[in-house]
Design a protein around this motif. Structure first.
Motif, short mmCIF file in Angstrom:
data_model
loop_
_atom_site.label_atom_id
_atom_site.label_comp_id
_atom_site.label_asym_id
_atom_site.label_seq_id
_atom_site.Cartn_x
_atom_site.Cartn_y
_atom_site.Cartn_z
N HIS A 429 0.83 -1.21 0.00
CA HIS A 429 0.00 0.00 0.00
C HIS A 429 0.87 1.27 0.00
O HIS A 429 1.63 1.51 0.93
CB HIS A 429 -0.91 0.01 1.23
N TYR A 431 0.82 5.55 -0.28
CA TYR A 431 -0.12 6.63 0.03
C TYR A 431 0.24 8.04 -0.47
O TYR A 431 -0.64 8.86 -0.68
CB TYR A 431 -0.29 6.76 1.56
N HIS A 442 -2.16 3.59 -4.25
CA HIS A 442 -2.67 2.28 -4.68
C HIS A 442 -2.33 1.22 -3.67
O HIS A 442 -1.43 1.38 -2.86
CB HIS A 442 -2.11 1.91 -6.06
N HIS A 454 -4.85 -1.85 -7.29
CA HIS A 454 -5.98 -0.93 -7.39
C HIS A 454 -5.50 0.49 -7.13
O HIS A 454 -5.03 0.80 -6.03
CB HIS A 454 -7.07 -1.32 -6.37
N TYR A 456 -6.68 4.25 -6.59
CA TYR A 456 -8.01 4.67 -6.13
C TYR A 456 -8.15 6.15 -5.81
O TYR A 456 -9.22 6.58 -5.40
CB TYR A 456 -8.37 3.87 -4.86
N TYR A 457 -7.12 6.95 -5.89
CA TYR A 457 -7.22 8.30 -5.32
C TYR A 457 -8.26 9.16 -6.04
O TYR A 457 -9.31 9.45 -5.50
CB TYR A 457 -5.85 8.99 -5.29
N ASP A 460 -10.12 5.26 -10.71
CA ASP A 460 -10.50 3.95 -10.17
C ASP A 460 -10.05 2.92 -11.20
O ASP A 460 -10.79 2.54 -12.09
CB ASP A 460 -12.03 3.93 -9.97
N THR A 506 -11.20 3.11 5.32
CA THR A 506 -12.06 3.15 4.14
C THR A 506 -11.31 3.90 3.04
O THR A 506 -10.31 4.58 3.30
CB THR A 506 -13.36 3.92 4.43
N LEU A 507 -11.84 3.83 1.81
CA LEU A 507 -11.19 4.53 0.70
C LEU A 507 -11.06 6.02 1.00
O LEU A 507 -10.03 6.64 0.72
CB LEU A 507 -11.96 4.32 -0.59
N ASP A 508 -12.11 6.62 1.59
CA ASP A 508 -12.06 8.04 1.89
C ASP A 508 -11.00 8.37 2.94
O ASP A 508 -10.27 9.35 2.83
CB ASP A 508 -13.42 8.55 2.37
N MET A 510 -8.34 6.66 3.46
CA MET A 510 -7.04 6.49 2.81
C MET A 510 -6.71 7.71 1.95
O MET A 510 -5.58 8.19 1.95
CB MET A 510 -7.03 5.22 1.97
N ARG A 511 -7.72 8.23 1.26
CA ARG A 511 -7.49 9.42 0.42
C ARG A 511 -7.06 10.60 1.28
O ARG A 511 -6.19 11.37 0.90
CB ARG A 511 -8.76 9.79 -0.35
#
Ligand code: SGN
Ligand code: CA
Length: 528
Positions: A429, A431, A442, A454, A456-457, A460, A506-508, A510-511
């Motif tokens: 991972h 960031y 990713h 993946h 994802y920022y 997608d 969660t994705l958010d 992580m963003r």
């Protein structure tokens, strides 16, 4: 006659095996010394023992010597391929989402109240020292002695570097790789020899801006060094990810290219002049009379020669350490490891830097020598990651790791006894975004054959590579009909790994972590 000779031979062999088993017994009583050498951004493709493109042009005989007399590991991976986070994982045996150090210095500060393996060694009676690059912002804990690079966000300087020497700021004169080794050897000579020692010897080289020692400045001056196969990658199957970075030769600065500024400039003006090249609209041109294509090649030549030359100094200095161990009769009971915080692109896909989950970036060099206990010329291909270093080093020193750490000791793997339940895949991972280098955050999974990623920022995008058929990762086969079942299984395994390592973000969330934090930059101002 033959009979007598055989009898003699058998008793002779028995004596030898008795002595060597005695030696091993003795080793178990005397704790081994440990020298952990970590460089910065050294790819396996620039180490001759790993058989890379430059193995004959720029061999690394001392790193190779460690591999020959011990083990070379071919599949060691960074779990987050960037400097500070990899170092935090190495020290704590945990993923970034557990130790909280997701991004480099300017995006945070390592929590130095966390458990680390040097602290555990110190607690168990080891004499401990850290010399060279630290890059974790907070003060090192667990060392009887430290002397680490400060300035430039703790990246340090190649020439006349400034160190934090046990709390004192000291400017030294000379070339960092040589000086860092001098200080490490000085400490070894003066250490308390009643105790076993653990030395972390951490070089700044071969990090950007790749400044060679004076004597190696013009190695390969009139030669054109070879280009990697993917040097002209056009990213046609991966345009939103690989095709939208700031890691191509277009992003070399004037400083990287070792250009000379006009004399008339003041110091701040000079700094600005040197950093030209960082932005998308700034392209350094080395020769106005040749095509862009030829300029790209010219820039690569400057880069690769400087990069390999800084490694030559690293290798020379490892030779000094090996000689010291031999001369002071410490060789037999000292474990020596050479690794780097992550891999690096040296022109593959037309890039420099790291960050991506692609092979050149995540693969870390790792060679280790432990006389009597790791057989010479051992080759290991198991999937190992940087969170496994701490428990391995501790196990070799006869110390248990706390159950809270996530890595697993690979000491048995090094003795060619890989446990049956050893991991078959790893979780990755990354960031930090968008600075530096604009690599989309990713996560992904890599097993022996496949890699699923993946991004994802603000996109997608999923990518799948078949490393057996496509080792250069040029063909994203995520839409291939024949691979849909495999993708489903890999995704399930990826989410299982995420859960196993308890990444509940969660994705958010992580963003949010990914955003480059300029507030952080400000709030870190004034820190050493
Ligand atoms: C510096 C470099 C970047 C590099 C980061 C992180 N720019 O910011 O190219 O990616 O360090 O490197 S520089 O021009 O300032 O050198 S790391 O090894 O510390 O992660
Ligand atoms: Ca690094």
């Amino acid at each position: 006659m033959m009979h007598i000779f055989l009898k003699f031979l058998i008793s002779f062999l028995a004596v030898i095996s008795f002595t060597s088993s005695n030696l091993n017994e003795e080793k178990k009583e005397n704790k081994p010394n440990i020298i952990f050498i970590l460089s910065d951004d050294h790819t396996t493709n620039a180490i001759s023992a790993y058989d890379g493109l430059y193995k004959d042009i720029a061999p690394t005989p001392n790193i190779d010597k460690i591999a020959n007399e011990g083990a070379i590991l071919k599949n060691v991976f960074a779990t987050n391929s960037i400097c500070g986070p990899s170092r935090a994982s190495i020290l704590t045996g945990t993923y970034s989402h557990i130790n909280g150090y997701y991004k480099n210095y300017k995006g945070g500060e390592f929590d130095n109240s966390l458990w680390t393996f040097p602290q555990e060694l110190q607690k168990s009676g080891y004499n401990t020292a850290l010399v060279g690059k630290w890059h974790l912002a907070s003060e090192p804990v667990g060392f009887d002695y430290f002397k680490y690079h400060i300035s430039r966000g703790q990246q340090g300087f190649y020439w006349d570097p400034i160190y934090n020497d046990n709390g004192k700021k000291i400017k030294e004169n000379g070339y960092a790789t040589n000086l860092t080794t001098d200080f490490a050897l000085n400490w070894l000579k003066k250490r308390n020899s009643d105790k076993p020692f653990c030395l972390l010897l951490q070089y700044k080289a071969p990090h950007r801006e790749w400044s060679p020692d004076e004597k190696y400045k013009d190695l390969w001056e009139n030669e054109e060094l070879p280009y990697p196969d993917t040097f002209n990658d056009d990213y046609s199957t991966r345009e939103l990810t690989a095709g939208n970075t700031e890691m191509t030769m277009d992003y070399f600065s004037r400083q990287d290219m070792k250009m000379t500024p006009p004399d008339s400039l003041s110091k701040p003006e000079k700094n600005k002049w040197f950093s030209y090249g960082f932005k998308r609209n700034e392209i350094v041109v080395l020769d106005n009379n040749i095509s862009n294509e030829e300029n790209k090649k010219l820039k690569f030549q400057t880069y690769i020669k400087d990069y390999l030359a800084t490694i030559k100094s690293v290798d020379d200095n490892i030779g000094r350490v090996l000689n010291y161990l031999k001369d002071s009769k410490l060789e037999d009971n000292t474990i020596i490891i050479y690794a780097s915080d992550q891999g690096f692109f040296i022109g593959e896909h037309g890039w420099f830097d790291k960050r991506f989950m692609y092979e050149e970036s995540i693969r870390m060099p790792f060679v280790i020598k432990y006389p009597g206990l790791i057989k010479p010329q051992t080759i290991n291909n198991d999937i190992i990651t940087n969170i496994d270093f701490a428990p391995t080093i501790l196990e070799m020193a006869g110390i248990n790791s706390p159950s809270s750490i996530q890595g697993k000791s690979f000491y048995n793997n090094l003795k060619s006894k890989t446990p049956k339940d050893w991991r078959q895949s790893m979780y990755y991972h990354y960031y930090e975004y968008p600075f530096y280098h604009h690599v989309q955050p990713h996560y992904g999974i890599r097993n022996e054959r496949y890699k699923l990623i993946h991004f994802y920022y603000d996109i997608d995008v999923w990518e799948l590579y078949d490393l057996k058929k496509d080792p250069n990762e040029l063909n994203n086969i995520i839409s291939s009909k024949n691979h849909q079942k495999l993708i489903k299984n890999l995704k399930a395994e990826l989410y299982n790994l995420k859960e196993y390592y308890t990444n509940k973000l969660t994705l958010d969330e992580m963003r949010n972590i990914s955003k480059t934090d300029f507030g952080g930059l400000e709030s870190n101002k004034g820190k050493k």
